[in-house]
Motif scaffolding. Structure first.
Motif, PDB file in Angstrom:
ATOM      1  N   HIS A  83     -30.262  16.425 -17.762  1.00 58.65           N
ATOM      2  CA  HIS A  83     -30.357  16.111 -19.164  1.00 58.65           C
ATOM      3  C   HIS A  83     -29.391  16.476 -19.900  1.00 58.65           C
ATOM      4  CE1 HIS A  83     -34.681  15.902 -17.949  1.00 58.65           C
ATOM      5  NE2 HIS A  83     -34.686  17.343 -17.768  1.00 58.65           N
ATOM      6  N   ASP A  84     -28.302  16.871 -19.335  1.00 60.58           N
ATOM      7  CA  ASP A  84     -26.989  17.106 -20.248  1.00 60.58           C
ATOM      8  C   ASP A  84     -26.446  15.996 -20.994  1.00 60.58           C
ATOM      9  OD1 ASP A  84     -27.126  19.560 -18.730  1.00 60.58           O
ATOM     10  OD2 ASP A  84     -25.708  18.938 -16.960  1.00 60.58           O
ATOM     11  N   ALA A  85     -26.334  14.879 -20.427  1.00 62.33           N
ATOM     12  CA  ALA A  85     -25.972  13.678 -21.124  1.00 62.33           C
ATOM     13  C   ALA A  85     -26.665  13.543 -22.475  1.00 62.33           C
ATOM     14  CB  ALA A  85     -25.672  12.493 -20.284  1.00 62.33           C
ATOM     15  N   VAL A  86     -28.203  13.565 -22.294  1.00 66.47           N
ATOM     16  CA  VAL A  86     -29.178  13.375 -23.298  1.00 66.47           C
ATOM     17  C   VAL A  86     -28.983  14.431 -24.284  1.00 66.47           C
ATOM     18  CG1 VAL A  86     -31.655  13.165 -23.780  1.00 66.47           C
ATOM     19  CG2 VAL A  86     -30.746  12.057 -21.808  1.00 66.47           C
ATOM     20  N   ILE A  87     -28.829  15.713 -24.038  1.00 65.08           N
ATOM     21  CA  ILE A  87     -28.635  16.559 -24.936  1.00 65.08           C
ATOM     22  C   ILE A  87     -27.179  16.386 -25.852  1.00 65.08           C
ATOM     23  CG2 ILE A  87     -27.777  19.011 -25.211  1.00 65.08           C
ATOM     24  CD1 ILE A  87     -29.526  19.535 -22.811  1.00 65.08           C
ATOM     25  N   ARG A  88     -26.173  15.987 -25.056  1.00 65.70           N
ATOM     26  CA  ARG A  88     -25.124  15.468 -25.722  1.00 65.70           C
ATOM     27  C   ARG A  88     -25.322  14.372 -26.859  1.00 65.70           C
ATOM     28  NH1 ARG A  88     -22.659  16.882 -20.912  1.00 65.70           N
ATOM     29  NH2 ARG A  88     -22.387  14.402 -20.582  1.00 65.70           N
ATOM     30  N   GLU A  89     -26.019  13.388 -26.227  1.00 62.04           N
ATOM     31  CA  GLU A  89     -26.029  12.197 -26.936  1.00 62.04           C
ATOM     32  C   GLU A  89     -26.968  12.407 -28.237  1.00 62.04           C
ATOM     33  OE1 GLU A  89     -28.302   7.786 -26.131  1.00 62.04           O
ATOM     34  OE2 GLU A  89     -27.110   8.766 -24.436  1.00 62.04           O
ATOM     35  N   TYR A  90     -28.200  13.078 -28.030  1.00 59.40           N
ATOM     36  CA  TYR A  90     -28.712  13.336 -29.348  1.00 59.40           C
ATOM     37  C   TYR A  90     -28.418  14.507 -30.068  1.00 59.40           C
ATOM     38  CZ  TYR A  90     -32.639  10.155 -27.580  1.00 59.40           C
ATOM     39  OH  TYR A  90     -33.472   9.085 -27.239  1.00 59.40           O
ATOM     40  N   ASN A  91     -27.361  15.101 -29.495  1.00 51.87           N
ATOM     41  CA  ASN A  91     -26.739  16.205 -30.331  1.00 51.87           C
ATOM     42  C   ASN A  91     -27.875  17.542 -30.648  1.00 51.87           C
ATOM     43  OD1 ASN A  91     -24.917  17.919 -31.436  1.00 51.87           O
ATOM     44  ND2 ASN A  91     -24.958  16.743 -33.462  1.00 51.87           N
ATOM     45  N   ILE A  92     -28.780  17.843 -29.532  1.00 51.01           N
ATOM     46  CA  ILE A  92     -29.704  18.604 -29.787  1.00 51.01           C
ATOM     47  C   ILE A  92     -29.222  19.927 -29.902  1.00 51.01           C
ATOM     48  CG2 ILE A  92     -31.838  19.640 -28.339  1.00 51.01           C
ATOM     49  CD1 ILE A  92     -31.981  17.016 -26.881  1.00 51.01           C
ATOM     50  N   PRO A  93     -29.642  20.818 -30.974  1.00 52.33           N
ATOM     51  CA  PRO A  93     -29.088  22.079 -31.335  1.00 52.33           C
ATOM     52  C   PRO A  93     -29.519  23.052 -30.631  1.00 52.33           C
ATOM     53  CG  PRO A  93     -30.282  20.929 -33.358  1.00 52.33           C
ATOM     54  CD  PRO A  93     -30.350  20.077 -32.205  1.00 52.33           C
TER      55      PRO A  93
END
Length: 103
Positions: A83-93
């Protein structure tokens, strides 16, 4: 000259063909559900970022954490484990990730 059907069709029974059609429908529904979950993540994160009321922040954090958790589960059901790329893409705090147990 003789013609042969493609190897993936040779010997395929009607039951196998129906199962393949069902498999395609299941994959399509998984993809659609993943899209809906992603949209919910976007909406809850936007609400969290646009919020200036500190009394509502805990509720928005909870909503965002639930949406992200559901999205991660749906991704895993689709076979996407990282999920690392998704966390960066969505900028999840980090405040949302901490509620999931992630660091």
């Amino acid at each position: 000259m003789s013609l042969r059907p493609p190897s993936h069709l040779a010997g395929a029974s009607a039951a196998e063909a129906a199962f393949d059609a069902l498999g395609h429908e299941i994959l399509a529904e998984k993809a659609a559900a993943l899209g809906r979950a992603g949209q919910r993540v976007e909406e809850t994160l936007a609400r969290l970022r646009d919020n200036s009321d500190e009394q509502l922040r805990p509720r928005f954090l909870k909503d965002a954490a639930e949406a992200v958790h559901g999205y991660f589960i749906q991704r895993e059901l689709c076979g996407l484990r990282k999920h690392d790329a998704v966390i960066r893409e969505y900028n999840i705090p980090k405040a949302v990730l901490v509620r999931l147990g992630a660091k």
